[in-house]
Write a protein that holds these residues in place. Structure first.
Motif, PDB file in Angstrom:
ATOM      1  N   LEU A   1      -3.716  11.111  -3.002  1.00 38.61           N
ATOM      2  CA  LEU A   1      -2.665  12.036  -2.569  1.00 38.61           C
ATOM      3  C   LEU A   1      -1.421  11.812  -3.422  1.00 38.61           C
ATOM      4  CD1 LEU A   1      -1.493  14.160  -0.686  1.00 38.61           C
ATOM      5  CD2 LEU A   1      -1.044  12.361   0.998  1.00 38.61           C
ATOM      6  N   SER A   2      -1.021  10.556  -3.579  1.00 39.94           N
ATOM      7  CA  SER A   2       0.175  10.267  -4.379  1.00 39.94           C
ATOM      8  C   SER A   2      -0.041  10.595  -5.848  1.00 39.94           C
ATOM      9  CB  SER A   2       0.565   8.806  -4.212  1.00 39.94           C
ATOM     10  OG  SER A   2       1.128   8.624  -2.945  1.00 39.94           O
TER      11      SER A   2
ATOM     12  N   PHE B   1      10.588  17.179  -3.332  1.00 39.87           N
ATOM     13  CA  PHE B   1       9.403  16.417  -2.960  1.00 39.87           C
ATOM     14  C   PHE B   1       8.573  17.193  -1.944  1.00 39.87           C
ATOM     15  CE2 PHE B   1       7.290  13.426  -0.082  1.00 39.87           C
ATOM     16  CZ  PHE B   1       6.423  12.844  -0.983  1.00 39.87           C
TER      17      PHE B   1
ATOM     18  N   THR C   1       0.844  -1.196   0.000  1.00 42.52           N
ATOM     19  CA  THR C   1       0.000   0.000   0.000  1.00 42.52           C
ATOM     20  C   THR C   1       0.882   1.249   0.000  1.00 42.52           C
ATOM     21  OG1 THR C   1      -1.833  -1.143   1.068  1.00 42.52           O
ATOM     22  CG2 THR C   1      -1.712   1.240   1.407  1.00 42.52           C
ATOM     23  N   ASP C   2       0.386   2.282  -0.650  1.00 45.15           N
ATOM     24  CA  ASP C   2       1.095   3.553  -0.745  1.00 45.15           C
ATOM     25  C   ASP C   2       1.625   3.995   0.629  1.00 45.15           C
ATOM     26  OD1 ASP C   2       1.091   5.939  -2.949  1.00 45.15           O
ATOM     27  OD2 ASP C   2       1.204   6.673  -0.890  1.00 45.15           O
ATOM     28  N   GLN C   3       2.915   4.301   0.681  1.00 44.33           N
ATOM     29  CA  GLN C   3       3.509   4.608   1.987  1.00 44.33           C
ATOM     30  C   GLN C   3       3.331   6.052   2.425  1.00 44.33           C
ATOM     31  OE1 GLN C   3       6.616   1.329   3.191  1.00 44.33           O
ATOM     32  NE2 GLN C   3       7.598   2.945   2.044  1.00 44.33           N
ATOM     33  N   LEU C   4       3.198   6.974   1.481  1.00 44.78           N
ATOM     34  CA  LEU C   4       2.985   8.368   1.889  1.00 44.78           C
ATOM     35  C   LEU C   4       1.686   8.459   2.695  1.00 44.78           C
ATOM     36  CD1 LEU C   4       3.692  11.362   1.881  1.00 44.78           C
ATOM     37  CD2 LEU C   4       2.655  11.547  -0.402  1.00 44.78           C
TER      38      LEU C   4
ATOM     39  N   ASP D   1      -4.634   5.548  -4.637  1.00 42.60           N
ATOM     40  CA  ASP D   1      -4.491   6.624  -3.672  1.00 42.60           C
ATOM     41  C   ASP D   1      -4.369   7.985  -4.381  1.00 42.60           C
ATOM     42  OD1 ASP D   1      -3.572   6.742  -0.548  1.00 42.60           O
ATOM     43  OD2 ASP D   1      -2.805   8.418  -1.736  1.00 42.60           O
TER      44      ASP D   1
ATOM     45  N   PRO E   1       9.608   4.659  -5.334  1.00 36.73           N
ATOM     46  CA  PRO E   1       8.917   3.364  -5.281  1.00 36.73           C
ATOM     47  C   PRO E   1       7.846   3.286  -4.191  1.00 36.73           C
ATOM     48  CG  PRO E   1      11.317   3.074  -5.301  1.00 36.73           C
ATOM     49  CD  PRO E   1      11.053   4.535  -5.120  1.00 36.73           C
ATOM     50  N   GLY E   2       7.997   4.076  -3.115  1.00 37.86           N
ATOM     51  CA  GLY E   2       7.042   4.009  -2.004  1.00 37.86           C
ATOM     52  C   GLY E   2       5.676   4.588  -2.341  1.00 37.86           C
ATOM     53  N   LEU E   3       5.615   5.431  -3.397  1.00 30.91           N
ATOM     54  CA  LEU E   3       4.319   5.924  -3.894  1.00 30.91           C
ATOM     55  C   LEU E   3       3.878   4.962  -4.993  1.00 30.91           C
ATOM     56  CD1 LEU E   3       4.830   9.796  -4.131  1.00 30.91           C
ATOM     57  CD2 LEU E   3       4.598   8.320  -2.144  1.00 30.91           C
ATOM     58  N   ARG E   4       2.731   4.361  -4.838  1.00 35.18           N
ATOM     59  CA  ARG E   4       2.346   3.284  -5.747  1.00 35.18           C
ATOM     60  C   ARG E   4       1.453   3.817  -6.867  1.00 35.18           C
ATOM     61  NH1 ARG E   4       5.684   0.539  -6.065  1.00 35.18           N
ATOM     62  NH2 ARG E   4       4.396  -1.051  -7.024  1.00 35.18           N
TER      63      ARG E   4
END
Lengths: 489, 489
Positions: B351-352, B127, A348-351, B349, B320-323
């Motif tokens: 937001l990302s 970012f 799942t998206d970490q942000l 998501d 990579p953490g933003l999917r």
């Protein structure tokens, strides 16, 4: 010539979509040649005994696919552009049958359509501050780097600790973070259900819950939901006769009915589940939105075996646009689910995971929830008052103590899907009951999602519905009264 | 007594997992009673002709499940705690067989394990600025509200416009946003593949690609990848004899080999795909990371039919953490995929999605990419120089012009999985070739992902591997030289 069209009233697939599928197949298979004229929507509606809007919706999809072209005044012609526009593949034949979303209902001036909070209630300043703290923290680079399928470790630890303190998480339980509750349902389907397995769900139920299991080929059985949630006698009979593999229950403020299961009935439900060795999935995404009455423990809290699989989410209590939910379940289950998740979307998206963790830890979620409860209480009260005032003689409706929706069932049989366009012309929209059908059709019902509207709009909207449905009820009663009883043959 | 254990060398399932599955079933079904002693790992390894670490890995999983308990010096005993710890369900019997992730390889001091950018290269200031712009924009409340399955509309429009300008998106194409490229593969599987369908993929290939299709019950066929990407002669034979439904190709900087298909071979591949009417999926998540040589058009750009399904992602070029990934494909396909996505996770998501859109539009992605290309070029150069210096006589390796990995194959047959623990003891880790196996086993190969390490660490790490694998090569050559040829019977 059109093929013989056969539409099932019992299918989960709406009729416009059944009609579309059958005509599409006939065009793609060349049973109807290119250039042929299709009957006008009014004509076909007459032949099939359908509402004209149903036929129009099917034709719109065919036009969209490039399979027919509509020319004003000349009717619709088969063009089969989808096949002939390139020398390549015939997508209509290659694509698996989908499970379409409920026919899109455009938001009206006063929309009771979506079960979601109003964006006017979002605490934007708190959200901004939370984001800034997260992105300026020392963990920012970590958050942006590849994560793990089970979830961002600090959030997972926080949720597990919270579950243990609350008594929902046992030492043998673990937490896996999902991309919202919808993905939790999908992962449970993948990990615990095979095609042909029986899955028992509430009837009526939220389409996303039903379809998460239907796509995997599960056989769905609906258990009626009454004022106190799922009907335990019907459930007991069904568990005995059908032996389902899985039972999915929304214990508090069920979608669409808003019904909650009282504590003593929860204990009885747990005994039934254990006796019949069915996997119990508790969908508790609305439980934190109680506006009135006493808090009742979750099934997971009451379950002495610890086997209940509990689903939760930030979507209803915080921000639906951030897709973060979680599962509390025995470690064997969370481990297999995390494994399945890896092949679905890695993680799942970490942000959003990090932002929601900070939103919790900073106490801002608690403050936001307090404001949501105040607003929700007013809105629920307004919705029930308006229903009493405007739908009193013509419909029954549920009386939730929380959540986002209530369920209205008209006394005289009518189709709320057919009534929708009339309501929309007067600036009011809702979701017709048939979207929530499992075993029963629920055509005479509709869902009123009140959480996104202020009290005065709720009152105005329900007043419009009261007038329209009141007129229709009187019209139908007059027809019924004037029609002689048919002979019994 | 243990049941008769039978392990397949040809299975996609690693041997430790096959062993685990068979013993687990024996315990759960009571074929081995509670309290029984299992053979020591060394003893069972000897009986089955396995490496001891393979048996230990299987036992660790059983201990983790509560099915056996290990007591130092006394061996392992069947405890079946998973069943007896509560009065409830037997999860080991209820859970569907999973597709386990490759055995976890812990990061070492010098880790070539993950194909991901270094977090030290993340432009954190850019970012942060991007996030701040998004959350203080007028669209913030919208972003936090429920979205649509096809993606955040401003991002979708931006990606579609970019695809059209680049010549990858045709008027008949559309874009659907996915939760990373992994979900794109999953959604394609759900929308275009049924159990038993044949899916042709590269061999070796990234485990996530292989498993996305394997979970749906597809029959996977591997097409060998050489210096110039997939072997076209082998592909032509396979398309003719097996008639696969789907062909998945990573046209540039394939994972794990780093190989790219030259332009003329791309044209030939497209002709083959069209001739055999196979659905072509182009995985192009590394294409923007070209450090050397001329840019080659994508298959999608060259495809005159427009049928190619193109997958892209921000994971490799940004964070990579933003999917967030996306699919460019004919509208019929994107529509069905968006429909399937709704039942998987509602939508990606937001937001990302909004942050990445702003990251593109502000020009910050382009600046970041320029820095990534400079760093990538140095790292690729360092990796190839180090391989030439330290693996020259003992291994062949690919010579990519971009991407994140290269592929090393040792000349003398050995198992790089067995060598891993020796490398880890000296502070170096990599992913063994068998993780990437489809039809062939690739035991003598390994993936070196160089993108996450600075040049000096790459040189140090490859030097260690050169020494260890050099010693092993000399040892094995000595054994081979001393063993008489077996009689031919």
């Amino acid at each position: 010539m059109l093929p013989h069209i056969q539409l099932s009233d019992l299918s989960d697939v709406p009729r416009y979509r059944q009609l579309y599928d059958q005509i599409r197949l006939a065009i793609v298979s060349k049973a109807i040649p290119d250039g042929e004229r299709l009957p006008a929507t009014r004509e076909l509606a007459g032949q099939l005994g359908l509402n004209r809007t149903t036929v129009s919706a099917a034709y719109d999809l065919l036009i969209n696919d490039g399979l027919i072209s509509g020319q004003v005044g000349r009717g619709s012609f088969v063009t089969n552009q989808a096949v002939s526009s390139n020398s390549g593949l015939n997508w209509q034949q290659l694509l698996n049958a989908g499970l379409p979303a409920p026919a899109f209902v455009a938001d009206s001036d006063i929309s009771f359509v979506a079960s979601r909070p109003s964006e006017l209630l979002f605490p934007l300043e708190d959200f901004r501050r939370t984001c800034q703290e997260v992105i300026s923290s020392g963990d920012a680079a970590n958050i942006l780097q590849l994560g793990t399928p089970a979830g961002y470790a600090p959030l997972r630890r926080y949720l597990l600790e919270a579950a243990r303190q609350e008594g929902t998480g046992r030492p043998t339980d673990d937490v896996v973070v999902t991309s919202g509750c919808q993905q939790a349902l999908d992962l449970i389907q993948r990990s615990l259900v095979s095609a042909g397995n029986i899955v028992a769900i509430e009837d009526p139920v939220y389409p996303g819950l039903k379809n998460a299991f239907a796509v995997g080929g599960a056989r769905l059985i609906g258990v009626p939901v009454g004022r106190d949630g799922v009907d335990l006698e019907a459930l007991a009979r069904m568990l005995k006769s059908e032996r389902p593999r899985l039972l999915v229950i929304t214990s508090s403020f069920q979608n669409p009915t808003g019904a909650s299961i009282p504590a003593n009935a929860r204990a009885a439900l747990l005994r039934l589940a254990q006796e019949h060795r069915v996997v119990l999935v508790e969908n508790d995404i609305y439980g934190d939105l109680r506006y009135e009455g006493e808090r009742v423990p979750t099934l997971k809290q009451m379950d002495t075996t610890g086997d209940t699989i509990l689903l939760r989410s930030f979507s209803k209590t915080a921000f639906p646009g951030l897709r973060v939910g979680w599962i509390v379940a025995p470690r064997e289950v969370t481990r297999r689910i995390a494994e399945a998740k890896q092949w679905c979307d890695l993680h799942t998206d970490q942000l959003s995971q990090a932002v929601l963790l900070r939103f919790c830890e900073s106490g801002r979620l608690a403050s936001h929830r307090a404001r949501m409860l105040t607003a929700g209480k007013e809105r629920l009260r307004a919705a029930m008052d308006a229903c009493t005032r405007h739908l009193g003689g013509i419909a029954a409706f549920t009386r939730p103590e929380g959540g986002m929706s209530l369920w209205v069932t008209f006394v005289v049989r009518m189709d709320t899907a057919d009534m929708l366009s009339r309501a929309q012309r007067e600036g009011v929209a809702y979701l017709p009951g048939r979207h929530f059908a499992v075993t029963k059709e629920h055509r005479s019902s509709l869902r009123l999602s009140f959480a996104g509207l202020p009290p005065d709009r709720i009152e105005q909207g329900v007043a419009v519905l009261g007038r329209l449905f009141g007129e229709e009820t009187r019209r139908l009663r007059a027809v019924l009264d004037s029609e002689p009883e048919p002979a019994v043959v």
